[in-house]
Design an enzyme around this catalytic site. Structure first.
Site, PDB file in Angstrom:
ATOM      1  N   GLU A 133     -11.169 -10.536  -1.357  1.00  0.00           N
ATOM      2  CA  GLU A 133     -10.848  -9.721  -0.195  1.00  0.00           C
ATOM      3  C   GLU A 133     -12.127  -9.093   0.356  1.00  0.00           C
ATOM      4  OE1 GLU A 133      -6.476  -8.430   0.046  1.00  0.00           O
ATOM      5  OE2 GLU A 133      -7.537  -6.928  -1.090  1.00  0.00           O
ATOM      6  N   HIS A 144      -8.336  -3.045  -6.154  1.00  0.00           N
ATOM      7  CA  HIS A 144      -8.319  -3.205  -4.700  1.00  0.00           C
ATOM      8  C   HIS A 144      -9.447  -2.355  -4.121  1.00  0.00           C
ATOM      9  CE1 HIS A 144      -7.074  -2.810  -0.541  1.00  0.00           C
ATOM     10  NE2 HIS A 144      -6.370  -3.911  -0.723  1.00  0.00           N
ATOM     11  N   LYS A 170       0.852  -1.202   0.000  1.00  0.00           N
ATOM     12  CA  LYS A 170       0.000   0.000   0.000  1.00  0.00           C
ATOM     13  C   LYS A 170       0.890   1.255   0.000  1.00  0.00           C
ATOM     14  CE  LYS A 170      -3.527  -2.713   2.179  1.00  0.00           C
ATOM     15  NZ  LYS A 170      -4.763  -2.768   2.918  1.00  0.00           N
ATOM     16  N   SER A 201      -6.521  -9.294   6.550  1.00  0.00           N
ATOM     17  CA  SER A 201      -6.070  -9.627   7.909  1.00  0.00           C
ATOM     18  C   SER A 201      -5.417 -11.010   8.025  1.00  0.00           C
ATOM     19  CB  SER A 201      -7.215  -9.480   8.912  1.00  0.00           C
ATOM     20  OG  SER A 201      -7.590  -8.121   9.011  1.00  0.00           O
ATOM     21  N   GLY A 203      -7.340  -4.926   6.868  1.00  0.00           N
ATOM     22  CA  GLY A 203      -6.728  -4.063   7.880  1.00  0.00           C
ATOM     23  C   GLY A 203      -7.496  -3.980   9.189  1.00  0.00           C
TER      24      GLY A 203
HETATM   25  P1  PGA Z   1      -4.370  -6.535   5.296  1.00  0.00           P
HETATM   26  O1  PGA Z   1      -4.592  -5.994   3.819  1.00  0.00           O
HETATM   27  O2  PGA Z   1      -3.597  -7.831   5.203  1.00  0.00           O
HETATM   28  O3  PGA Z   1      -3.593  -5.446   5.991  1.00  0.00           O
HETATM   29  O4  PGA Z   1      -5.719  -6.740   5.897  1.00  0.00           O
HETATM   30  C1  PGA Z   1      -4.853  -6.857   2.758  1.00  0.00           C
HETATM   31  C2  PGA Z   1      -5.033  -6.075   1.490  1.00  0.00           C
HETATM   32  O5  PGA Z   1      -5.585  -4.972   1.540  1.00  0.00           O
HETATM   33  O6  PGA Z   1      -4.620  -6.513   0.402  1.00  0.00           O
END
Ligand code: PGA
Length: 228
Positions: A152, A85, A9, A190, A158
């Site tokens: 996702e 995303h 990110k 996560s 997150g």
């Molecule tokens: P995360 O993000 O593992 O921090 O939850 C995953 C993503 O957004 O691809």
């Protein structure tokens, strides 16, 4: 072979990249590790690690201030690109149609698109997970070529919250059954060293898309080891 794709990110700098990449270079794995970096870290220095980007323009070149083209990405050694995303869909109003265009331009330039789909908390609570995923797939996958799908759930990103294994299995099954041809399917949201092994064991899951935990070797390498 499973895919373990990191999504940095808008995080990281050159020294953090060097530090993670040199630690990764020492890890023996039969799986495919890819790190999707912010544009400024796509500087051609990849220390033997496969790299990806987090977005791509749906135009070849021209007056698109701030955008990055497929040709620019391939010149930086990019092999994969995350497309659609949920943070891009939400913050940059990316529609399924734009996602499809971006996936097609990536494929044209031999970059493998990792196309993200997933429901919001509200859609989940109203029992719409399956229909949301189906619609996103129908409208955003390219007509031909090699691509990857990442499931996702938006509410899991997150947040430290993950769906139950049954919920993941059902969503993955929906994706699997609605793809015109079999392509790899990843789970993201996560993922950490404690849940990675269980998640990767769900039928038809071919890998993981990892945000926060991919930033540091201390959290990322244990995930790679847990699914070896
Ligand atoms: P995360 O993000 O593992 O921090 O939850 C995953 C993503 O957004 O691809």
């Amino acid at each position: 072979m499973k895919y373990i794709i990191g999504n940095w990110k808008m995080n990281g700098n050159i020294s953090e990249k060097k530090s993670l990449f040199s630690a990764l270079a020492k890890v023996k794995t039969r799986n495919k590790i890819v790190i999707c970096l912010p544009f400024t870290l796509l500087n051609g220095e990849n220390y033997g690690i496969t790299i990806g980007a987090q977005d791509i323009s749906n135009h070849e070149n021209g007056a698109y201030t701030g955008d990055i083209s497929a040709t620019m990405l391939t010149a930086s050694g990019v092999k994969y690109v995350i497309i659609g995303h949920s943070e891009r869909r939400k913050n940059h109003n990316e529609t399924n149609e734009i996602v499809k265009d971006k996936a097609e331009i990536a494929i044209k330039h031999k970059i493998t698109p990792v196309i993200c789909v997933g429901e919001t908390a509200k859609e989940k609570d109203s029992g719409k997970t399956k229909s949301v995923i189906k619609k996103m797939l129908m409208q955003s996958i390219p007509d031909s070529g090699k691509y990857i799908i990442a499931y996702e759930p938006r509410w899991a990103i997150g947040s430290g919250k993950t769906p139950t294994m049954d919920e993941i299995a059902n969503a993955i099954k929906t994706i699997y059954e609605n793809l015109p041809t079999p392509v790899p399917i990843l789970y993201g949201g996560s993922v950490n060293k404690d849940n990675a092994h269980d998640i990767i064991s769900v039928p038809h899951i071919d890998g993981l898309l990892i945000g926060g935990a991919s930033l540091k070797s201390k959290t990322f390498i244990p995930i790679i080891k847990s699914i070896e």
